[in-house]
Design a protein around this motif. Sequence first.
Motif, PDB file in Angstrom:
ATOM      1  N   GLY A  54       0.804  -1.217   0.000  1.00 21.68           N
ATOM      2  CA  GLY A  54       0.000   0.000   0.000  1.00 21.68           C
ATOM      3  C   GLY A  54       0.834   1.263   0.000  1.00 21.68           C
ATOM      4  N   ALA A  55       0.139   2.380  -0.066  1.00 22.39           N
ATOM      5  CA  ALA A  55       0.769   3.705  -0.140  1.00 22.39           C
ATOM      6  C   ALA A  55       1.127   4.201   1.258  1.00 22.39           C
ATOM      7  N   TRP A  56       2.108   3.564   1.866  1.00 22.99           N
ATOM      8  CA  TRP A  56       2.504   3.905   3.227  1.00 22.99           C
ATOM      9  C   TRP A  56       3.033   5.329   3.335  1.00 22.99           C
ATOM     10  N   TRP A  57       3.571   5.880   2.242  1.00 20.12           N
ATOM     11  CA  TRP A  57       4.119   7.240   2.238  1.00 20.12           C
ATOM     12  C   TRP A  57       3.016   8.294   2.355  1.00 20.12           C
ATOM     13  N   GLU A  58       1.766   7.886   2.228  1.00 17.04           N
ATOM     14  CA  GLU A  58       0.638   8.800   2.408  1.00 17.04           C
ATOM     15  C   GLU A  58       0.079   8.737   3.821  1.00 17.04           C
ATOM     16  N   GLU A  59       0.676   7.938   4.655  1.00 19.34           N
ATOM     17  CA  GLU A  59       0.254   7.768   6.043  1.00 19.34           C
ATOM     18  C   GLU A  59       0.819   8.894   6.918  1.00 19.34           C
ATOM     19  N   ASP A 111       4.441   9.453  11.720  1.00 17.40           N
ATOM     20  CA  ASP A 111       4.977   8.402  12.588  1.00 17.40           C
ATOM     21  C   ASP A 111       5.075   7.065  11.851  1.00 17.40           C
ATOM     22  N   VAL A 112       4.147   6.783  10.955  1.00 18.03           N
ATOM     23  CA  VAL A 112       4.208   5.553  10.157  1.00 18.03           C
ATOM     24  C   VAL A 112       5.347   5.660   9.147  1.00 18.03           C
ATOM     25  N   ILE A 113       5.441   6.782   8.459  1.00 15.80           N
ATOM     26  CA  ILE A 113       6.517   6.998   7.482  1.00 15.80           C
ATOM     27  C   ILE A 113       7.880   6.832   8.157  1.00 15.80           C
ATOM     28  N   ASN A 114       8.056   7.456   9.306  1.00 13.46           N
ATOM     29  CA  ASN A 114       9.337   7.368  10.012  1.00 13.46           C
ATOM     30  C   ASN A 114       9.661   5.932  10.421  1.00 13.46           C
ATOM     31  N   ARG A 115       8.661   5.194  10.846  1.00 10.69           N
ATOM     32  CA  ARG A 115       8.885   3.806  11.249  1.00 10.69           C
ATOM     33  C   ARG A 115       9.310   2.956  10.046  1.00 10.69           C
ATOM     34  N   VAL A 116       8.641   3.144   8.917  1.00  9.65           N
ATOM     35  CA  VAL A 116       9.015   2.409   7.702  1.00  9.65           C
ATOM     36  C   VAL A 116      10.435   2.790   7.280  1.00  9.65           C
ATOM     37  N   ASP A 125       3.772  19.069  -2.348  1.00  9.88           N
ATOM     38  CA  ASP A 125       4.147  19.637  -1.046  1.00  9.88           C
ATOM     39  C   ASP A 125       4.910  18.624  -0.203  1.00  9.88           C
ATOM     40  N   GLN A 126       4.472  17.368  -0.253  1.00  6.59           N
ATOM     41  CA  GLN A 126       5.152  16.320   0.498  1.00  6.59           C
ATOM     42  C   GLN A 126       6.553  16.081  -0.079  1.00  6.59           C
ATOM     43  N   VAL A 127       6.663  16.116  -1.397  1.00  9.38           N
ATOM     44  CA  VAL A 127       7.976  15.948  -2.036  1.00  9.38           C
ATOM     45  C   VAL A 127       8.909  17.075  -1.599  1.00  9.38           C
ATOM     46  N   GLN A 128       8.421  18.310  -1.605  1.00  6.30           N
ATOM     47  CA  GLN A 128       9.262  19.436  -1.182  1.00  6.30           C
ATOM     48  C   GLN A 128       9.676  19.295   0.272  1.00  6.30           C
ATOM     49  N   SER A 129       8.771  18.827   1.107  1.00  9.41           N
ATOM     50  CA  SER A 129       9.103  18.604   2.511  1.00  9.41           C
ATOM     51  C   SER A 129      10.203  17.551   2.646  1.00  9.41           C
ATOM     52  N   HIS A 130      10.104  16.497   1.857  1.00 15.18           N
ATOM     53  CA  HIS A 130      11.119  15.448   1.891  1.00 15.18           C
ATOM     54  C   HIS A 130      12.464  15.983   1.393  1.00 15.18           C
ATOM     55  N   ILE A 131      12.426  16.818   0.379  1.00 12.01           N
ATOM     56  CA  ILE A 131      13.658  17.431  -0.134  1.00 12.01           C
ATOM     57  C   ILE A 131      14.353  18.234   0.962  1.00 12.01           C
ATOM     58  N   THR A 132      13.588  18.962   1.745  1.00 12.94           N
ATOM     59  CA  THR A 132      14.157  19.734   2.856  1.00 12.94           C
ATOM     60  C   THR A 132      14.901  18.818   3.820  1.00 12.94           C
ATOM     61  N   VAL A 133      14.302  17.675   4.138  1.00 15.52           N
ATOM     62  CA  VAL A 133      14.935  16.701   5.033  1.00 15.52           C
ATOM     63  C   VAL A 133      16.191  16.122   4.382  1.00 15.52           C
ATOM     64  N   ILE A 134      16.081  15.741   3.111  1.00 11.81           N
ATOM     65  CA  ILE A 134      17.214  15.142   2.400  1.00 11.81           C
ATOM     66  C   ILE A 134      18.397  16.108   2.339  1.00 11.81           C
ATOM     67  N   LYS A 135      18.122  17.367   2.066  1.00  9.60           N
ATOM     68  CA  LYS A 135      19.212  18.354   1.950  1.00  9.60           C
ATOM     69  C   LYS A 135      19.982  18.529   3.253  1.00  9.60           C
ATOM     70  N   LYS A 136      19.371  18.212   4.377  1.00 11.84           N
ATOM     71  CA  LYS A 136      20.072  18.321   5.665  1.00 11.84           C
ATOM     72  C   LYS A 136      21.242  17.343   5.748  1.00 11.84           C
ATOM     73  N   TRP A 137      21.169  16.235   5.022  1.00 13.24           N
ATOM     74  CA  TRP A 137      22.318  15.339   4.984  1.00 13.24           C
ATOM     75  C   TRP A 137      23.524  16.054   4.378  1.00 13.24           C
ATOM     76  N   HIS A 138      23.257  16.938   3.421  1.00 10.74           N
ATOM     77  CA  HIS A 138      24.336  17.708   2.800  1.00 10.74           C
ATOM     78  C   HIS A 138      24.787  18.850   3.713  1.00 10.74           C
ATOM     79  N   THR A 139      23.843  19.664   4.159  1.00  5.33           N
ATOM     80  CA  THR A 139      24.201  20.862   4.924  1.00  5.33           C
ATOM     81  C   THR A 139      24.706  20.536   6.322  1.00  5.33           C
ATOM     82  N   ASP A 140      24.119  19.540   6.971  1.00  2.00           N
ATOM     83  CA  ASP A 140      24.478  19.244   8.358  1.00  2.00           C
ATOM     84  C   ASP A 140      25.551  18.161   8.505  1.00  2.00           C
ATOM     85  N   HIS A 141      25.718  17.321   7.482  1.00  2.00           N
ATOM     86  CA  HIS A 141      26.616  16.172   7.625  1.00  2.00           C
ATOM     87  C   HIS A 141      27.619  16.020   6.485  1.00  2.00           C
ATOM     88  N   GLY A 142      27.623  16.967   5.537  1.00  2.00           N
ATOM     89  CA  GLY A 142      28.625  16.973   4.483  1.00  2.00           C
ATOM     90  C   GLY A 142      28.468  15.909   3.407  1.00  2.00           C
TER      91      GLY A 142
END
Length: 174
Positions: free
Chosen positions: A67-72, A75-80, A141-158
Motif C-alpha cells: 500500500g501507499a505507506w508514504w501517504e500515512e 509516525d508511520v513513514i518514520n517507522r518504515v 508539497d510532500q515531495v518538497q518537505s522530503h527534499i528539505t529533510v534530504i538536503k540536511k544530509w548535505h548541509t548538516d553532515h557533508g
Amino acid sequence: MELKPLILRDGSNFYQQLALKYKTHQKGLFILAPSGAGKTHFCKNQAEPHWIDGDDLWIGAGAHPDGAWWEEPLDVINRVDQRSDLITMEAKTKGFWVMGASNYWLKPDAVVVPDWETHKSYIAYREHNNYDGGAKSDALDQVQSHITVIKKWHTDHGVPLFKTIQAAVDALTA
C-alpha cells in the motif's frame, strides 16, 4: 495503517538470492533521492545490474508494507524509513549499491535533488505514462518537505549533493 511487526533473523539466503541478480562490490553504497528523481528509471535502464532500486530491496526484505505507506501519518513513514535503514545498512555491508527514498538515520553516500522544474516534470511524466508508485502531482508539497529533510544530509553532515542520479553514480563509482 498497521505495520506488521518486524523481527530480526538470519538474512543470508535473502542476500545470496539478491547477489544472483545484482553485482556486489568491495564497498556498498547508498544514494538517497526523493520520489520522482529518476531512481527507478536509472535502475531499470542500467547496462549491468549494479544498482538496486531501494523499493525492490525493502519490499523484498519486508521493511516496506503493502500500500501507499508514504501517504500515512509521519509516525508511520518514520517507522518504515527506520526499518528500511536496517536493510540498507546490511545490504551495504554485503557490497550492494542501493538507491532509494527511504531513510531515517543511515548516512547516505550521496544525495540527489534535481532542480524543481525538472523534478516536477519527471513526476508528471511518470504519473501519466508508466506509473509505478511514488509521489504524484497532487503530493508536491510532500515531495518538497522530503527534499528539505534530504538536503540536511548535505548541509548538516557533508554528504555530497548532486542534481542528477547519473552525476551521483559517476562521482561515487569513479
